[in-house]
Design an enzyme around this catalytic site. Sequence first.
Site, mmCIF file in Angstrom:
data_model
loop_
_atom_site.group_PDB
_atom_site.id
_atom_site.type_symbol
_atom_site.label_atom_id
_atom_site.label_comp_id
_atom_site.label_asym_id
_atom_site.label_seq_id
_atom_site.Cartn_x
_atom_site.Cartn_y
_atom_site.Cartn_z
ATOM 1 N N LEU A 8 0.847 -1.354 0.012
ATOM 2 C CA LEU A 8 0.077 -0.361 -0.219
ATOM 3 C C LEU A 8 1.075 0.991 0.023
ATOM 4 O O LEU A 8 0.414 2.328 0.803
ATOM 5 C CB LEU A 8 -0.556 -0.464 1.632
ATOM 6 C CG LEU A 8 -2.245 -1.540 1.044
ATOM 7 C CD1 LEU A 8 -2.275 -1.124 2.129
ATOM 8 C CD2 LEU A 8 -2.411 -1.714 0.176
ATOM 9 N N GLY A 9 1.924 0.662 -1.420
ATOM 10 C CA GLY A 9 2.129 2.398 -0.885
ATOM 11 C C GLY A 9 2.310 3.703 -1.732
ATOM 12 O O GLY A 9 0.519 4.163 -2.143
ATOM 13 N N GLY A 12 0.345 2.006 -4.471
ATOM 14 C CA GLY A 12 -0.778 0.387 -3.931
ATOM 15 C C GLY A 12 -2.154 1.105 -2.986
ATOM 16 O O GLY A 12 -3.935 1.265 -3.059
ATOM 17 N N ARG A 31 3.138 -3.903 5.466
ATOM 18 C CA ARG A 31 3.969 -4.106 6.659
ATOM 19 C C ARG A 31 3.717 -3.236 7.663
ATOM 20 O O ARG A 31 4.052 -3.179 8.302
ATOM 21 C CB ARG A 31 5.675 -4.096 5.800
ATOM 22 C CG ARG A 31 6.139 -5.122 5.449
ATOM 23 C CD ARG A 31 6.857 -5.910 5.263
ATOM 24 N NE ARG A 31 7.956 -7.181 4.265
ATOM 25 C CZ ARG A 31 8.926 -7.266 4.127
ATOM 26 N NH1 ARG A 31 10.038 -6.034 3.867
ATOM 27 N NH2 ARG A 31 9.808 -8.313 3.242
ATOM 28 N N GLY A 114 1.428 6.692 -12.013
ATOM 29 C CA GLY A 114 2.074 7.227 -11.268
ATOM 30 C C GLY A 114 1.208 7.772 -9.810
ATOM 31 O O GLY A 114 0.426 7.320 -9.456
ATOM 32 N N LYS A 164 4.533 -3.456 -20.297
ATOM 33 C CA LYS A 164 5.089 -3.009 -20.154
ATOM 34 C C LYS A 164 6.439 -1.753 -19.671
ATOM 35 O O LYS A 164 7.008 -0.928 -19.676
ATOM 36 C CB LYS A 164 4.483 -3.089 -18.716
ATOM 37 C CG LYS A 164 4.912 -1.453 -17.415
ATOM 38 C CD LYS A 164 4.152 -0.600 -17.268
ATOM 39 C CE LYS A 164 4.884 0.663 -16.046
ATOM 40 N NZ LYS A 164 5.303 0.719 -15.654
ATOM 41 N N GLU A 171 9.664 5.419 -22.892
ATOM 42 C CA GLU A 171 9.324 6.670 -21.846
ATOM 43 C C GLU A 171 10.864 7.589 -21.555
ATOM 44 O O GLU A 171 11.153 8.493 -21.475
ATOM 45 C CB GLU A 171 8.691 6.071 -20.469
ATOM 46 C CG GLU A 171 8.958 7.282 -19.885
ATOM 47 C CD GLU A 171 8.204 6.666 -17.827
ATOM 48 O OE1 GLU A 171 8.866 6.376 -17.359
ATOM 49 O OE2 GLU A 171 7.301 5.832 -18.438
#
Length: 325
Positions: A8-9, A12, A31, A114, A164, A171
Amino acid sequence: MDIGLVGLGKMGGNMRERLRRDGHTVVGFDRNPEVSDVDSLAALVDKLPTPKVVWVMVPAGEPTRSTVAELGELLGEGDVVVDGGNSRWTDDLANAETLQAKGIGYVDCGVSGGVWGLENGYALMYGGDAADVEKVQPAFDSLKPEGDFGAVHAGKVGAGHFSKMVHNGIEYAIMQAYAEGWELLEKAELTDNVTEVFRSWREGTVIRSWLLDLMVAALDDDPGLSQIAGYAEDSGEGRWTVEAGIENAVATPAITAALYARFVSRQDDSPTMKAVAAMRNQFGGHAVRTPAPKGGDAAGESKAPDQAAAAREAGAGSGREPAES
């Protein structure tokens, strides 16, 4: 749908929020207990109905491999694991084979967007069997941008991350071209306002793009990019794209040159790499290196290259997933 989300950064966490806004039930594990909904992967799996779908958003390499392996011991036949990080496509083949032996499906999904993805949606490139993709499709539909484009079932397992990877290689080359153009305009001393020249290109020109918009935003924030060191990292996909080009006898000179330019940036303070670093910060929230204050060390990523490398190595398993390159 009900879905588990591991990691869940920056991306996420926003993906969890976007899914919830669209009515999905998301059980998240990280974590960091301050952002986690449960205290373990086992608890996450227990909260999901069958067939269970678990989406993994942790750093590529060993963190992802070990997470997928642990899920393989917790999930059962008919369940599906989605790897939405920046894994190398060859890892997908190994992960899928391991899970297939247990009747667990596997989908690899390249994710682009992003820190802007929460509001704008995420471009999704996914690979896997149609039956496994179908179980994840409601999440794909909610995460993608509005409109007809932005998501694709690219092919079999591995196709998502391979697509990707090539996307990120392209990119690299586009950012490098913008950055070199900016340096040339600044160096020639003929143009009164380089930022306004770049801004004018945002409408009516063949080189207009979101990356150009972000370059202008970076110049508005820091004219001349004086607060950013000319040092740009690479997150792996550029190298893999060049290697894939070699393996398939496909010349990739622009992407290769852009990758090599990043290597050069780590030796000297490069004006071109200031621009690349600024764009990476704008679209992905990547750290930028700033000069050290008088009498002390600069904070965070403004360490000497060897110190920064050691710090990154130490944090490799921190549970933070990488964003854009």
